[in-house]
Motif scaffolding. Structure first.
Motif, PDB file in Angstrom:
ATOM      1  N   VAL A 652       0.731  -0.993   0.013  1.00  8.67           N
ATOM      2  CA  VAL A 652       0.016   0.109  -0.071  1.00  8.67           C
ATOM      3  C   VAL A 652       1.056   1.727   0.191  1.00  8.67           C
ATOM      4  N   GLU A 653       0.691   1.929  -1.513  1.00  8.52           N
ATOM      5  CA  GLU A 653       1.722   3.662  -1.243  1.00  8.52           C
ATOM      6  C   GLU A 653       0.958   4.181  -1.129  1.00  8.52           C
ATOM      7  N   TYR A 654      -0.514   4.780  -1.491  1.00  8.56           N
ATOM      8  CA  TYR A 654      -1.314   5.256  -1.320  1.00  8.56           C
ATOM      9  C   TYR A 654      -3.132   4.775  -0.706  1.00  8.56           C
ATOM     10  N   TRP A 655      -3.524   5.731   0.087  1.00  6.84           N
ATOM     11  CA  TRP A 655      -5.324   4.935   0.433  1.00  6.84           C
ATOM     12  C   TRP A 655      -5.769   6.565  -0.391  1.00  6.84           C
ATOM     13  N   ASP A 656      -7.055   5.888  -1.244  1.00  5.06           N
ATOM     14  CA  ASP A 656      -8.131   6.362  -1.386  1.00  5.06           C
ATOM     15  C   ASP A 656      -9.214   6.572  -0.545  1.00  5.06           C
ATOM     16  N   VAL A 657      -9.136   7.933   0.102  1.00  3.20           N
ATOM     17  CA  VAL A 657      -9.880   9.049   1.076  1.00  3.20           C
ATOM     18  C   VAL A 657     -11.915   8.468   0.823  1.00  3.20           C
ATOM     19  N   MET A 658     -12.250   7.071   0.943  1.00  2.70           N
ATOM     20  CA  MET A 658     -13.531   6.707   0.308  1.00  2.70           C
ATOM     21  C   MET A 658     -14.105   7.159   1.112  1.00  2.70           C
ATOM     22  N   VAL A 659     -14.598   7.618   3.186  1.00  2.18           N
ATOM     23  CA  VAL A 659     -15.145   8.587   3.790  1.00  2.18           C
ATOM     24  C   VAL A 659     -14.447   8.988   4.863  1.00  2.18           C
ATOM     25  N   ASP A 660     -15.213  10.891   4.765  1.00  2.00           N
ATOM     26  CA  ASP A 660     -14.582  11.725   5.800  1.00  2.00           C
ATOM     27  C   ASP A 660     -15.892  12.077   6.386  1.00  2.00           C
ATOM     28  N   THR A 661     -16.229  11.710   8.077  1.00  2.00           N
ATOM     29  CA  THR A 661     -17.250  11.997   7.781  1.00  2.00           C
ATOM     30  C   THR A 661     -17.337  13.663   8.491  1.00  2.00           C
ATOM     31  N   SER A 662     -15.465  14.255   8.210  1.00  2.00           N
ATOM     32  CA  SER A 662     -15.329  16.180   8.904  1.00  2.00           C
ATOM     33  C   SER A 662     -15.733  16.745   7.532  1.00  2.00           C
ATOM     34  N   SER A 663     -16.122  15.878   6.070  1.00  2.00           N
ATOM     35  CA  SER A 663     -15.981  16.493   5.160  1.00  2.00           C
ATOM     36  C   SER A 663     -17.400  16.683   4.114  1.00  2.00           C
TER      37      SER A 663
END
Length: 700
Positions: A652-663
């Motif tokens: 894993v080099e990068y993560w996709d940010v699928m959910v951020d409840t602060s956004s």
């Protein structure tokens, strides 16, 4: 006038059976002395003639009415002993519904004439009442329904997302549904509703009771009604108020249209009690047909009913003919009406034998062996108010159960209660401590935070006290503790900071449901911010308190609908979020692994789990193959920001940010986040990171 003649008929099948020459009538009563069939005009207003059922074998009274056809309106009068002290309440002056009726005629009107006793007689000496009630009573109708046109295509349990809703409430205020269909069965399958179901990613619609029910007299006297419908009187009949043209085939058409669109239909069924109530209730059907067989009576005082339901009476499923009726009803709703399964209200009742709850009871065994019913979904509400009534985890496979431990634990965690990390993790993991036995799997747990009974998600973050004044019980009904928080103001407010925090908490809880192992259930309207104005027992409110507000400017609607759609898509893309078996670390039988992380980036240890003030945990689930996909869910319920070190994950080099409840969830962009770095979690936040390798998903 039609020319009829009564001849000996057949004992089976029970109810009515139509052929080219007439109709067979069959009614079970072990204690009756005589049964009369009463034939009415087509409107059900005038009784035209009576016929004595000429034959009785094995306690089944039957006769064949030659010349009769589908559409015949009828009722029964049953003769026998009126002896409440011995459990017998026969009264032939009361017109009775056929327990197997497939359709009804007329409107029910409350009257003292429905009582089998004189209303002014003392409870210890209920005098026989000889007044007729036919003019204010529903009548049964002979019909011969066809089977559905579109076959069921079951959704696997691990792919199921349930949407619990009320037939009327779903569409009563939806301007996209034609006025004549609003609040009806056909409104639910209208293209505009189907488009919404698709948009939010649900698979299965679970409807509150649809079998014919009545409102209790005490509600009628207060100008209220039993809106939820947990007060059945006819177990084979779709509730007439939900029919736009008074034709029961509308229910079948609704199911066909939903099946064609790819959705399942479950119905909430109430076989634990009937609308005839307690010892002072009306005589409408079962009580007058054979009270001592259909109900569980107090052995020492048979004038009274065992009341493990809290609703006045308890249906006696220990009796083989009563069990047969319930099984016949269930098969009818599957085979003829087309449904895909059932949620059983107060299901512990159904598993009770005289000695108590038994997971090998007649009913539970009957479901298991039935070649039709063991192909559909069965969900238990695993409690009643009787002795030993709480049976969460006690039902056998293939049952699933409403998991109130999940509900309470997740509510408390997001409210900010301390010392909950171990309990929170157990619930997200699928409640293996409750269900992992006797071949049961994570989908035995129906994970819910809200349902028809209690607060909506909006109200869970807006009220700390119940507000049930409109129910007319001086705000004493409903649960007093809801594990809720209002964040500074009780109820409605225009404080932008409080509103933003409430929205975030709804997003956190909605996310948790969809990210947990097991089967998620979403209450209809939670995805558009529906409020019941703090009423947590809105069973009697047939008004805007219960009807969904579909206005486009409904508070939070766009944000929550977008989030639920994103979460539903996540469950589809990453099957490990809804794995078909319990996931344990280094389990050789599983191709998926699970790891829990501390905010330091290290694996959680015993001291981390039992840190009383800890409110942050990461949950990594990934396939075991070298190129398998990974999903990393981080939950932070604390009121202050916290630093979280992302752990080193192979490949894993990068993560996709699928959910951020602060956004905002409305933005369709998926930010990328470098692995092995420290991130700042905002107060009360859920973050979901994914790393997807196409074609490497674990098998289901």
């Amino acid at each position: 006038m039609e020319q009829y003649s009564m001849e000996p008929g057949r004992a089976y099948p029970l109810g009515t059976s139509v052929n080219d020459l007439g109709v067979n009538f069959s009614l079970f009563s072990a204690n009756a002395e005589k049964v009369e069939l009463c034939v009415f005009d087509e409107l059900g207003h005038q009784e035209l003639m009576r016929f004595v059922l000429p034959s009785c074998e094995h306690h089944v009274w039957h006769g064949y009415l030659k010349g009769a056809k589908a559409g015949l309106v009828y009722g029964y009068r049953v003769y026998g002993a009126y002896h409440p002290e011995a459990g017998h309440r026969f009264n032939h002056h009361k017109l009775l519904l056929d327990p197997y009726a497939r359709a009804l005629k007329g409107k029910f009107t409350w009257s003292d004439r429905h009582l089998g006793y004189k209303a002014d007689s003392p409870e210890q000496d209920l005098s026989f009442d000889d007044r007729d009630n036919a003019d204010v009573m529903l009548k049964s109708v002979v019909i011969d329904p066809e089977k559905p046109q579109i076959q069921r295509v079951p959704v696997s349990w691990q792919n199921t997302v349930i949407y619990e809703g009320h037939v009327k409430g779903l569409t009563q205020l939806n301007s996209k549904v034609p006025p004549e269909l609003q609040g009806s069965f056909l409104g639910i399958s209208h293209p505009s509703m189907i488009a919404h179901y698709r948009a939010i990613g649900i698979t299965t619609i679970e409807l509150l009771p649809v079998q014919q029910f009545l409102s209790e007299k005490f509600l009628h006297d207060k100008d209220l009604s039993n809106y939820w419908g947990y007060n059945s009187i006819s177990f084979f009949v779709p509730h007439s108020d939900y029919l736009s043209t008074d034709q029961v085939f509308e229910f079948q058409r609704m199911v066909d249209e939903l099946h064609q669109a790819g959705f399942e239909v479950l119905i909430d069924v109430v076989y634990n009690h009937t609308a005839e109530g307690n010892a002072l209730g009306p005589t409408l059907s079962f009580r007058g047909i054979d009270n001592a067989s259909y109900y569980r009576l107090n052995p020492s005082e048979p004038r009274y009913y065992i009341n493990d339901t809290g609703c006045g009476n308890t249906v006696n499923l220990s009796h083989p003919r009563v069990l047969q009726m319930v099984m016949d009803s269930l098969r009818y709703w599957v085979e003829v009406m087309g449904v895909d399964g059932f949620r059983f209200d107060l299901a512990t009742i159904l598993g009770r034998e005289p000695h108590g709850f038994d997971k090998h009871s007649g009913f539970l065994d009957a479901i298991l062996q039935d070649p039709l019913l063991n192909t559909v979904k069965v969900i238990a509400e695993p409690w009643d108010i009787g002795p030993g009534g709480y049976q969460l985890g006690g039902f056998p496979a293939p049952w699933s159960e409403w998991n109130d431990k999940y509900r309470d634990s997740i509510r408390r965690f997001w409210r900010g209660d301390k010392g909950l990390l171990p309990e929170f993790a157990r619930r997200i993991h699928g409640s293996s401590d409750v269900f992992e036995h006797h071949g049961r799997q994570p989908y035995a747990s129906i994970n819910f935070l809200t349902s028809h009974d209690g607060y909506t998600l909006h109200d869970l973050v807006s009220y700390e006290q119940r507000h049930n004044e409109r129910n007319g019980e001086e705000n004493r009904d409903g649960h007093s503790e809801n594990l809720s928080k209002n964040y500074g103001v009780e109820g409605a407010t225009d404080n932008a900071e409080i509103l933003a925090l409430r929205l975030k908490q709804i997003k956190n809880m909605l996310s948790t449901i969809m990210l947990s192992q097991g089967v998620p259930m979403v209450l209809a309207g939670d995805e558009i911010g529906r409020t019941q104005q703090g009423n947590n027992n809105a069973y009697c409110q047939d008004n805007e308190i219960n009807w969904l507000n579909w206005q486009e400017d409904a508070l939070y609607a766009d944000e929550l609908t977008a989030l639920l759609a994103r979460l539903s898509e996540l469950r589809k893309r990453f099957p490990m979020l809804a794995y078909h078996r319990f996931i344990h670390k280094d389990d050789p039988k599983s191709d998926v692994d699970i790891t829990w992380y501390h905010c330091s980036g290290n694996i959680m240890h015993k001291e981390n789990w039992h840190s009383h003030h800890a409110s942050t945990v990461g949950y990594l689930v990934q396939g075991k193959a070298d190129d398998a996909s990974s999903v990393f869910c981080i939950f932070h319920a604390g009121a202050e920001p916290v630093e979280f070190v992302l752990p080193e994950i192979n490949n894993v080099e990068y993560w996709d940010v699928m959910v951020d409840t602060s956004s905002s969830a409305i933005n369709n962009e998926i930010p990328k986040l470098p692995a092995q770095r420290t991130i700042t979690l905002q107060p009360r936040t859920t973050i979901v990171l994914s790393n997807e390798h196409k074609g490497s998903e674990p098998s289901e």
